[in-house]
Design an enzyme around this catalytic site. Structure first.
Site, PDB file in Angstrom:
ATOM      1  N   ALA A 124      -5.816   3.374  -4.095  1.00  0.00           N
ATOM      2  CA  ALA A 124      -4.502   3.885  -4.518  1.00  0.00           C
ATOM      3  C   ALA A 124      -4.407   4.057  -6.028  1.00  0.00           C
ATOM      4  O   ALA A 124      -4.801   3.186  -6.799  1.00  0.00           O
ATOM      5  CB  ALA A 124      -3.366   2.984  -4.035  1.00  0.00           C
ATOM      6  N   GLY A 125      -3.887   5.197  -6.429  1.00  0.00           N
ATOM      7  CA  GLY A 125      -3.597   5.468  -7.825  1.00  0.00           C
ATOM      8  C   GLY A 125      -4.675   6.187  -8.598  1.00  0.00           C
ATOM      9  O   GLY A 125      -4.399   6.758  -9.653  1.00  0.00           O
ATOM     10  N   ASN A 146      -7.667   9.585  -2.013  1.00  0.00           N
ATOM     11  CA  ASN A 146      -7.070  10.558  -1.105  1.00  0.00           C
ATOM     12  C   ASN A 146      -6.278  11.617  -1.877  1.00  0.00           C
ATOM     13  O   ASN A 146      -6.683  12.767  -1.952  1.00  0.00           O
ATOM     14  CB  ASN A 146      -6.164   9.863  -0.080  1.00  0.00           C
ATOM     15  CG  ASN A 146      -5.571  10.841   0.910  1.00  0.00           C
ATOM     16  OD1 ASN A 146      -6.301  11.448   1.684  1.00  0.00           O
ATOM     17  ND2 ASN A 146      -4.265  11.028   0.881  1.00  0.00           N
ATOM     18  N   THR A 147      -5.166  11.214  -2.487  1.00  0.00           N
ATOM     19  CA  THR A 147      -4.273  12.177  -3.128  1.00  0.00           C
ATOM     20  C   THR A 147      -4.974  13.005  -4.195  1.00  0.00           C
ATOM     21  O   THR A 147      -4.757  14.218  -4.283  1.00  0.00           O
ATOM     22  CB  THR A 147      -3.064  11.449  -3.755  1.00  0.00           C
ATOM     23  OG1 THR A 147      -2.366  10.743  -2.728  1.00  0.00           O
ATOM     24  CG2 THR A 147      -2.115  12.429  -4.418  1.00  0.00           C
ATOM     25  N   GLY A 202      -0.466   7.237  -4.302  1.00  0.00           N
ATOM     26  CA  GLY A 202      -0.121   8.639  -4.460  1.00  0.00           C
ATOM     27  C   GLY A 202       0.296   9.050  -5.854  1.00  0.00           C
ATOM     28  O   GLY A 202       0.646  10.205  -6.083  1.00  0.00           O
ATOM     29  N   LYS A 210      -7.652  -1.059   8.378  1.00  0.00           N
ATOM     30  CA  LYS A 210      -7.121  -1.247   7.025  1.00  0.00           C
ATOM     31  C   LYS A 210      -5.670  -1.700   7.164  1.00  0.00           C
ATOM     32  O   LYS A 210      -4.841  -0.982   7.722  1.00  0.00           O
ATOM     33  CB  LYS A 210      -7.192   0.052   6.223  1.00  0.00           C
ATOM     34  CG  LYS A 210      -6.604  -0.074   4.825  1.00  0.00           C
ATOM     35  CD  LYS A 210      -6.495   1.294   4.160  1.00  0.00           C
ATOM     36  CE  LYS A 210      -5.748   1.156   2.837  1.00  0.00           C
ATOM     37  NZ  LYS A 210      -5.410   2.492   2.276  1.00  0.00           N
TER      38      LYS A 210
END
Length: 256
Positions: free
Chosen positions: A183-184, A205-206, A157, A96
């Protein structure tokens, strides 16, 4: 059967997960299991072959496909170097690409990302570039032989959701390549929305790692992604400006 195909490899799950921000690595195996994910991304700096306890690979089931990322790279040259180190360490051909020189908003540099993608794809890597949503950059990444493109939904994040929804929708409509929203995404409902739009997968993830119960949240994202994909395949009904009754409004009483 409906499968996600990346670089000739088939996957049943359309949810990719990350390894960062967990309070303890010990929870990772259970999170991965409940998420149903088959692909997990990690920063190469978290691989410590000399220290089993600190080595993130210790906590990842062997059957998972590892997606190392080039986190920390600020230009194409650094990203290429990290990718080559990853391959030498036995992490495989998936990579990635993350090229970020902006330290405040952490937005990816599309131009440097395109350069790194071409070099690594030519070397046989299966390249999944993280990018700022942009149709023209997406086309250039296809020309550079990316296996997929990974447009951000919002700053990494942030848990803000699909702030770039319309740009991502354009990419989904116009690009013949897997689109993985990365992301986000902060809630399962946002992951479902991305899938309903036609995204091929999402990376989370976050939102999982920072949840009160990461294991339960991982399962919630699994169900949301599956539901969103099913809805996309089923094709949602038309949106109408006016009300449309689901049952006849006339004639019933007159027939009694």
């Amino acid at each position: 059967m409906d499968k996600l195909v990346l670089g000739g490899h088939e996957f049943n799950s359309r949810l990719l997960v990350g390894t960062g921000k967990y309070g303890s690595n010990n929870i990772l195996p259970e999170v991965i299991k409940e998420s149903g994910s088959e692909i997990i991304t990690m920063a190469l700096r978290r691989v410590d072959l000399d220290n089993k306890q600190e080595n993130i690979l210790t906590y990842i089931p062997k059957e998972m496909t590892i997606l190392p990322n080039t986190s920390g790279a600020t230009n194409a040259e650094e990203a290429v170097r990290i990718a080559r180190i990853s391959r030498k360490m036995g992490c495989g051909d998936f990579i990635k690409i993350e090229v970020i020189s902006d330290t405040r908003y952490l937005l990816p540099d599309n131009e440097e990302t395109i350069k790194a993608t071409k070099i690594l794809a030519d070397e046989g890597f299966i390249v999944l570039p993280y990018m700022t949503p942009d149709l023209y950059a997406g086309r250039r990444l296809i020309e550079a032989n990316a296996a997929a493109v990974m447009p951000l939904g919002a700053p990494i994040g942030s848990n803000r959701g699909l702030q770039m929804k319309e740009m991502i929708r354009i990419m989904i409509d116009e690009l013949d390549i897997p689109i993985i929203v990365d992301a986000g995404i902060g809630k399962p409902s946002q992951a479902m929305e991305a899938m309903e739009m036609g995204a091929d997968a999402v990376l989370v993830n976050t939102a999982i790692a920072s949840a009160g119960d990461p294991v339960q949240m991982a399962r919630a994202f699994k169900l949301a992604v599956e539901g969103g994909r099913e809805a996309y395949i089923a094709k949602t009904g038309n949106v109408s400006e006016f009300a449309n009754a689901s049952s006849p409004l006339t004639g019933f009483l007159g027939n009694l």
